[in-house]
Design a protein around this motif. Structure first.
Motif, PDB file in Angstrom:
ATOM      1  N   GLU A   1       4.041   4.960  -7.129  1.00 10.21           N
ATOM      2  CA  GLU A   1       3.477   4.190  -8.414  1.00 10.21           C
ATOM      3  C   GLU A   1       2.231   5.653  -8.287  1.00 10.21           C
ATOM      4  OE1 GLU A   1       2.007   1.088  -9.173  1.00 10.21           O
ATOM      5  OE2 GLU A   1       4.144  -0.260  -9.153  1.00 10.21           O
ATOM      6  N   LYS A   2       1.598   6.202  -7.579  1.00  7.22           N
ATOM      7  CA  LYS A   2       0.282   7.484  -7.124  1.00  7.22           C
ATOM      8  C   LYS A   2       0.585   8.447  -7.505  1.00  7.22           C
ATOM      9  CE  LYS A   2      -3.134   4.706  -8.183  1.00  7.22           C
ATOM     10  NZ  LYS A   2      -4.240   4.956  -9.501  1.00  7.22           N
TER      11      LYS A   2
ATOM     12  N   GLN B   1      -7.274  -4.156  -7.086  1.00  5.79           N
ATOM     13  CA  GLN B   1      -6.650  -3.825  -8.278  1.00  5.79           C
ATOM     14  C   GLN B   1      -6.350  -5.235  -9.700  1.00  5.79           C
ATOM     15  OE1 GLN B   1      -4.856  -0.658  -9.411  1.00  5.79           O
ATOM     16  NE2 GLN B   1      -6.126   0.281  -7.488  1.00  5.79           N
TER      17      GLN B   1
ATOM     18  N   VAL C   1      -3.489  12.001  -1.655  1.00  8.48           N
ATOM     19  CA  VAL C   1      -4.032  10.956  -1.594  1.00  8.48           C
ATOM     20  C   VAL C   1      -4.534  10.196  -0.848  1.00  8.48           C
ATOM     21  CG1 VAL C   1      -3.206   8.335  -2.523  1.00  8.48           C
ATOM     22  CG2 VAL C   1      -1.482  10.628  -3.230  1.00  8.48           C
TER      23      VAL C   1
ATOM     24  N   ILE D   1      -6.757   6.954   1.096  1.00 18.35           N
ATOM     25  CA  ILE D   1      -6.313   5.883   0.780  1.00 18.35           C
ATOM     26  C   ILE D   1      -7.578   5.079   2.224  1.00 18.35           C
ATOM     27  CG2 ILE D   1      -4.675   5.944   0.136  1.00 18.35           C
ATOM     28  CD1 ILE D   1      -3.809   4.999   3.081  1.00 18.35           C
TER      29      ILE D   1
ATOM     30  N   ILE E   1      -6.220  12.100  -6.168  1.00 17.83           N
ATOM     31  CA  ILE E   1      -6.287  11.322  -5.959  1.00 17.83           C
ATOM     32  C   ILE E   1      -6.454  10.124  -4.993  1.00 17.83           C
ATOM     33  CG2 ILE E   1      -4.624   8.923  -7.159  1.00 17.83           C
ATOM     34  CD1 ILE E   1      -2.634  11.315  -6.923  1.00 17.83           C
TER      35      ILE E   1
ATOM     36  N   SER F   1      -7.787   6.042  -4.009  1.00 17.76           N
ATOM     37  CA  SER F   1      -6.937   5.134  -4.486  1.00 17.76           C
ATOM     38  C   SER F   1      -7.128   4.112  -3.118  1.00 17.76           C
ATOM     39  CB  SER F   1      -5.541   5.503  -4.376  1.00 17.76           C
ATOM     40  OG  SER F   1      -4.390   4.202  -3.972  1.00 17.76           O
ATOM     41  N   THR F   2      -7.604   2.238  -3.701  1.00 19.05           N
ATOM     42  CA  THR F   2      -7.257   1.290  -2.920  1.00 19.05           C
ATOM     43  C   THR F   2      -6.935   0.220  -3.694  1.00 19.05           C
ATOM     44  OG1 THR F   2      -9.309   0.489  -4.276  1.00 19.05           O
ATOM     45  CG2 THR F   2      -9.946   2.155  -2.469  1.00 19.05           C
ATOM     46  N   LEU F   3      -6.307  -0.465  -2.849  1.00 23.72           N
ATOM     47  CA  LEU F   3      -5.325  -1.650  -3.612  1.00 23.72           C
ATOM     48  C   LEU F   3      -6.232  -3.211  -3.716  1.00 23.72           C
ATOM     49  CD1 LEU F   3      -2.102  -2.571  -4.276  1.00 23.72           C
ATOM     50  CD2 LEU F   3      -2.347  -2.855  -1.204  1.00 23.72           C
TER      51      LEU F   3
ATOM     52  N   PHE G   1       2.596   1.459  -3.655  1.00 17.89           N
ATOM     53  CA  PHE G   1       1.353   1.416  -4.121  1.00 17.89           C
ATOM     54  C   PHE G   1       1.245   3.234  -3.922  1.00 17.89           C
ATOM     55  CE2 PHE G   1      -2.918   1.743  -6.087  1.00 17.89           C
ATOM     56  CZ  PHE G   1      -2.859   1.489  -7.465  1.00 17.89           C
ATOM     57  N   ASN G   2       0.993   4.093  -3.507  1.00 23.00           N
ATOM     58  CA  ASN G   2       0.635   5.485  -3.211  1.00 23.00           C
ATOM     59  C   ASN G   2       1.585   6.189  -3.723  1.00 23.00           C
ATOM     60  OD1 ASN G   2      -2.548   5.218  -2.827  1.00 23.00           O
ATOM     61  ND2 ASN G   2      -1.275   3.659  -1.495  1.00 23.00           N
TER      62      ASN G   2
ATOM     63  N   THR H   1       0.530  -1.377   0.109  1.00 25.42           N
ATOM     64  CA  THR H   1      -0.032   0.126   0.196  1.00 25.42           C
ATOM     65  C   THR H   1       1.259   1.496   0.034  1.00 25.42           C
ATOM     66  OG1 THR H   1      -1.845  -0.743   1.267  1.00 25.42           O
ATOM     67  CG2 THR H   1      -1.949   1.323   1.339  1.00 25.42           C
TER      68      THR H   1
END
Length: 328
Positions: A132-133, A264, A232, A234, A257, A259-261, A128-129, A125
């Protein structure tokens, strides 16, 4: 097999151990005998009926496991008896669980079962955030909310690994001190600083905010961000609806942004698993990062473990041991 099941969505008293049929392995999956399973906020939300599992996922709680391979495809790179850990779509609170081979990470000998089970969700997590995010870069600053949580503790340390600086919020002075021990340059107790935007601005502001709270933090997050900042979100612990000042986004050129994992695609999660394998594990072994394991509970005490996390008492991760004699 033994598993944690629920009579109905609700409180911790709905959790109970029962015997159910083991899962059926499909192509590309590993059948694991689970030694330990991490507890996450998503588990608490699912238990309460607020976060249903995605289509095809097990209704049993548990999104990260460490265990021994029982079955694998004939051409798999894993064999029965191998020790692995990884992120799953559900089903971790059980004697057996399914792990997509693409998400499996070989467990090094220097990690215990409990330690291995504490890693996937938090570090994947965070990576990713932040990477990548948000595209966090060396020299930037990230404000990490809930810094003493599993994800928060990972994010603070990941920022340092990337050459960035972290600020953190936490729910007590003890937790704020814990965040500073992990490398946060500044940390504050949000119970004593409810309007934190001005404070973070005084510290120089943030390029990125990692926020699991949501609505109640929105305006202060926008205030805390520098121009071209990235927020971001989450999680929604502080609500899902808030009034948004679009002028603040426009004038500061802020990116918002969501975002949830869990939902995905497999290829995204596989990429994150490889990042944990290639970047996080070596840094942990070298002492450049540290494990943040708060405590472990035998599976028979799952209700107590959930209550402990729900009360925000943990500093880092809480893990269930499915086989306490073997799960170190």
């Amino acid at each position: 097999m033994l598993a944690v099941v629920q009579s109905a969505p609700g409180g911790v008293d709905t959790l109970q151990l029962d015997e159910i049929a083991p899962p059926l392995r499909g192509a590309g999956q590993l059948l694991l005998r689970v030694m330990a399973a991490g507890i996450n906020r998503a588990d608490l939300a699912q238990r309460a009926g607020h976060y249903p599992p995605p289509p095809g996922a097990s209704p049993i709680l548990g999104l990260e496991v460490a265990g021994v391979v029982e079955e694998a495809d004939a051409d798999s790179c894993f064999r029965p008896g191998d020790a692995v850990f990884g992120l799953i779509g559900g089903g971790g609170y059980a004697e057996y669980a399914l792990l997509d081979e693409a998400l499996a990470i070989a467990k090094p000998d220097w990690l215990s079962w409990v330690e291995a089970a504490s890693l996937p969700e938090a570090w994947m997590t965070a990576w990713f955030n932040l990477v990548e995010k948000a595209g966090l870069q060396a020299g930037e600053t990230v404000l990490v909310h809930a810094g003493a949580s599993g994800v928060g503790a990972a994010a603070i340390q990941l920022a340092g690994l990337l050459g960035a600086q972290a600020f953190a919020s936490a729910g007590s002075e003890e937790k704020a001190a814990f965040c500073r021990q992990l490398g946060a340059a500044q940390a504050f107790n949000y119970r004593q600083t409810p309007a934190f935007g001005a404070l973070v601005k005084d510290w120089g502001g943030a390029d990125v905010v990692l926020d699991p709270v949501g609505a109640s933090y929105l305006n202060d997050n926008l205030s805390a961000l520098k121009p071209d900042g990235r927020l971001v979100n989450i999680g929604l612990l502080g609500g899902a609806k808030a009034e948004l000042n679009l002028g603040a986004l426009l004038m500061k050129r802020i990116s918002l942004i969501g975002s949830t994992l869990r939902p995905q695609p497999l290829e995204v999660k596989a990429r994150l698993a490889r990042a944990v394998e290639a970047r996080i594990l070596p840094a942990l072994e070298q002492g450049r990062l540290r494990l943040t394991l708060d405590s472990s509970y035998p599976v028979a005490q799952v209700a107590d473990a959930h209550a402990y996390v729900e009360a925000n008492r943990n500093l880092g991760k809480v893990v269930l041991t499915l086989f306490p004699v073997l799960a170190g």
